[in-house]
Design a protein around this motif. Structure first.
Motif, short mmCIF file in Angstrom:
data_model
loop_
_atom_site.label_atom_id
_atom_site.label_comp_id
_atom_site.label_asym_id
_atom_site.label_seq_id
_atom_site.Cartn_x
_atom_site.Cartn_y
_atom_site.Cartn_z
N ALA A 1 37.37 32.85 43.09
CA ALA A 1 36.95 32.24 44.35
C ALA A 1 35.43 32.18 44.44
O ALA A 1 34.85 31.15 44.81
CB ALA A 1 37.53 33.02 45.53
N ALA A 2 34.78 33.28 44.11
CA ALA A 2 33.32 33.32 44.20
C ALA A 2 32.67 32.40 43.17
O ALA A 2 31.80 31.57 43.51
CB ALA A 2 32.83 34.75 44.02
N VAL B 1 34.27 42.84 42.52
CA VAL B 1 34.65 41.43 42.52
C VAL B 1 34.42 40.78 41.16
O VAL B 1 35.26 40.00 40.69
CB VAL B 1 33.88 40.67 43.62
N TYR B 2 33.31 41.09 40.50
CA TYR B 2 32.96 40.37 39.28
C TYR B 2 33.31 41.10 37.99
O TYR B 2 33.27 40.51 36.91
CB TYR B 2 31.46 40.05 39.28
N ASN C 1 33.19 28.44 43.57
CA ASN C 1 32.45 27.83 44.68
C ASN C 1 30.95 27.85 44.46
O ASN C 1 30.24 26.96 44.94
CB ASN C 1 32.84 28.52 45.99
N ALA D 1 30.00 38.35 46.97
CA ALA D 1 31.11 39.25 46.65
C ALA D 1 31.76 39.84 47.89
O ALA D 1 32.99 39.97 47.96
CB ALA D 1 30.61 40.36 45.73
N GLU E 1 41.60 36.76 41.59
CA GLU E 1 41.38 35.72 42.60
C GLU E 1 40.03 35.86 43.28
O GLU E 1 39.36 34.86 43.58
CB GLU E 1 42.50 35.76 43.65
N MET E 2 39.61 37.09 43.55
CA MET E 2 38.30 37.29 44.19
C MET E 2 37.18 36.75 43.31
O MET E 2 36.25 36.10 43.79
CB MET E 2 38.09 38.76 44.50
N LYS E 3 37.27 37.03 42.01
CA LYS E 3 36.24 36.57 41.08
C LYS E 3 36.24 35.06 40.96
O LYS E 3 35.19 34.41 41.04
CB LYS E 3 36.46 37.22 39.71
N LEU F 1 42.95 34.67 50.59
CA LEU F 1 43.14 34.36 49.18
C LEU F 1 44.58 34.64 48.77
O LEU F 1 45.21 35.57 49.27
CB LEU F 1 42.21 35.19 48.30
N PHE G 1 29.24 32.07 48.56
CA PHE G 1 30.44 32.88 48.37
C PHE G 1 30.10 34.24 47.74
O PHE G 1 30.54 34.58 46.64
CB PHE G 1 31.47 32.14 47.49
N SER H 1 34.36 37.47 49.30
CA SER H 1 35.60 37.48 48.52
C SER H 1 36.45 38.69 48.87
O SER H 1 37.67 38.59 49.04
CB SER H 1 35.30 37.49 47.02
#
Length: 475
Positions: free
Chosen positions: A334-335, A408-409, A338, A350, A330-332, A314, A348, A353
């Motif tokens: 990305a998940a 992640v979220y 997708n 957590a 970016e992690m959030k 990422l 995808f 990610s």
């Protein structure tokens, strides 16, 4: 055994194994620039003595995050190229033509500070003037994998009407390539190995065939990787078809570019078959969810790439149209993007990610032997987060752990309290120890004020969607 530092009584995410490698009452022993041991707190305290022991009760310890693709030299234009069509031509070029190298350097430092304060310890920076930007990384103490942007475009490319074929000038390309070689020879392996250099052809549409092949040969000579935008937008594909009568990825395959040296950024316009080909050839993919979502309204084919067995990472890309360089963001993105693209909430997860911002990213950029997970012998790039922050509470550990999903979220990055890079404490209690954060921000704002005044007429002439919003009172 005597070590310099022990971080104990923490939830530790080692990122070893197939998942996140959690140790619930864990500790990390650090000696010099490296990790001496990772394990249960009782075991580490029984086997090691340290000059300093950090009681990390109520904290999370994990590897520093890796931003696999960014342009910190563009950060002086933060927030100036979103919510519009033709973001580069109408948003960026009017500003770039009216800015100086000194001004972009000031913006770059602020973005590096932003990244470190949100837990990024390794920056894959790809920009013009990298021979000067890299000094920021040396001063601040970060790990960086840097490349000079190489293309054959003149500085007044912004005057070209949208859709016209770029005029390429080999003399310009040669000058920029020389700067990339100089960067490599002056900085590769410096700062105790924290600074490493790559080659940075901007995109197949912006260089002639001869220069692309020369870059490939140099990457082999210097035994390094190539950081390159690949199929990054419909603009690129249009340029390639006009000039070469072939799309980007088949063209690069013909040139032998699709191999393990290539870090292919975006793949936004790649077909499923092209995406699978890149994965099959062994090139890695850098996925910049936030940037491409905002500036293009698209979700690159990261799932197709991973399902084809590709190695991915990422990146945050650029602040003008992201608008931040924060890997939690970016992690959030990305998940979530997708899950929406596949219409499947299971897609995808957590933990994936998180791996794509740590150990999988380290593999994708060729540094997994040093960073990306907490393991004895690896570099001590470690971050400590406050699990008592409201974004990360409450904690559940049985029968299901919620720490990783919340990272992640829910996490924003300001939960990061302490950052170590190469075993050195760079930030503690949210205070940077190596640079004056407030002064850096002040200087960047002064530079932005100057750019704004000089760019007024060119911004008006570009007549972007955002400029019209401004004129109509929406902004």
């Amino acid at each position: 055994m005597k070590v310099d530092l022990i971080i104990a009584h923490a939830f530790v995410l080692t990122m070893e194994g197939a998942g996140v490698g959690i140790v619930e009452n864990g500790a990390v022993a650090i000696n010099g620039d490296s990790i001496a041991a990772v394990g249960a707190t009782d075991e580490i305290l029984a086997g090691y003595q340290a000059e300093r022991v950090i009681d990390a009760s109520g904290k999370l310890v994990m590897p520093g995050l890796i931003d696999a693709h960014m342009h910190t030299g563009l950060s002086i234009f933060r927030g100036m190229a979103q919510d519009m069509s033709h973001w580069m031509q109408k948003g960026m070029w009017p500003l770039m033509k009216n800015s100086t190298e000194e001004e972009t350097l000031k913006g770059s430092l602020v973005t590096i500070i932003e990244g470190i304060k949100a837990g990024t310890t390794t920056f894959c920076d790809f920009d013009h003037s990298m021979g000067r930007i890299v000094s920021h990384y040396a001063k601040i103490g970060a790990r960086a994998r840097v490349a000079e942007t190489v293309n054959e475009l003149s500085d007044d490319i912004g005057k070209l009407p949208v859709g016209e074929l770029y005029p390429l000038d080999p003399a310009i390309g040669n000058r920029k390539l020389v700067a990339n070689i100089k960067l490599f020879e002056e900085w590769h392996g410096k700062e105790n190995g924290r600074i490493t250099c790559l080659f940075g052809p901007q995109g197949a549409d912006m260089l002639g065939k001869e220069l692309l092949l020369e870059v490939k040969a140099l990457a082999q000579k210097y035994d390094t990787r190539i950081h390159m935008h690949v199929a990054q937008g419909d603009r690129e594909i249009e340029q390639m078809v006009k000039r070469h009568q072939i799309r980007t990825i088949p063209y690069l395959d013909e040139l032998g570019y699709l191999d393990s040296r290539l870090m292919a950024v975006h793949l936004t316009e790649a077909t499923k078959e092209e995406t699978q080909l890149v994965a099959k050839r062994g090139a890695s993919m850098i996925y910049c969810a936030g940037s491409i979502g905002i500036i293009d309204g698209l979700v690159p084919p990261i799932m197709d790439f991973l399902e084809a067995g590709g190695q991915a990472a990422l990146g945050s890309d650029q602040a003008p149209g992201n608008n931040c360089n924060n890997m939690f963001n970016e992690m959030k993105f990305a998940a979530i993007l997708n899950k929406v693209k596949r219409a499947d909430p299971k897609v995808f997860p957590a933990w994936l990610s998180l791996r794509l911002a740590t150990i999988e990213s380290a593999k994708a950029i060729g540094l997994d032997h040093e960073i990306g997970s907490l393991k004895a012998g690896k570099k001590a790039d470690v971050i400590i987060l406050d699990l008592e922050a409201p974004t990360l509470r409450p904690i559940y550990t049985d029968p299901i752990r919620n720490i990783v999903p919340n990272l992640v979220y829910s996490a924003r990055g300001n939960e990061v309290e302490t950052v170590l890079i190469d075993g050195q404490v760079i930030m503690e209690n949210r205070k940077l120890l190596t640079v004056d954060e407030k002064e850096a921000i002040r200087q960047a704002q002064e530079a932005a004020d100057q750019i704004s005044r000089r760019s007024r007429d060119d911004i008006a002439a570009a007549d972007s969607d955002v400029y019209r919003m401004m004129e109509e009172g929406y902004l």
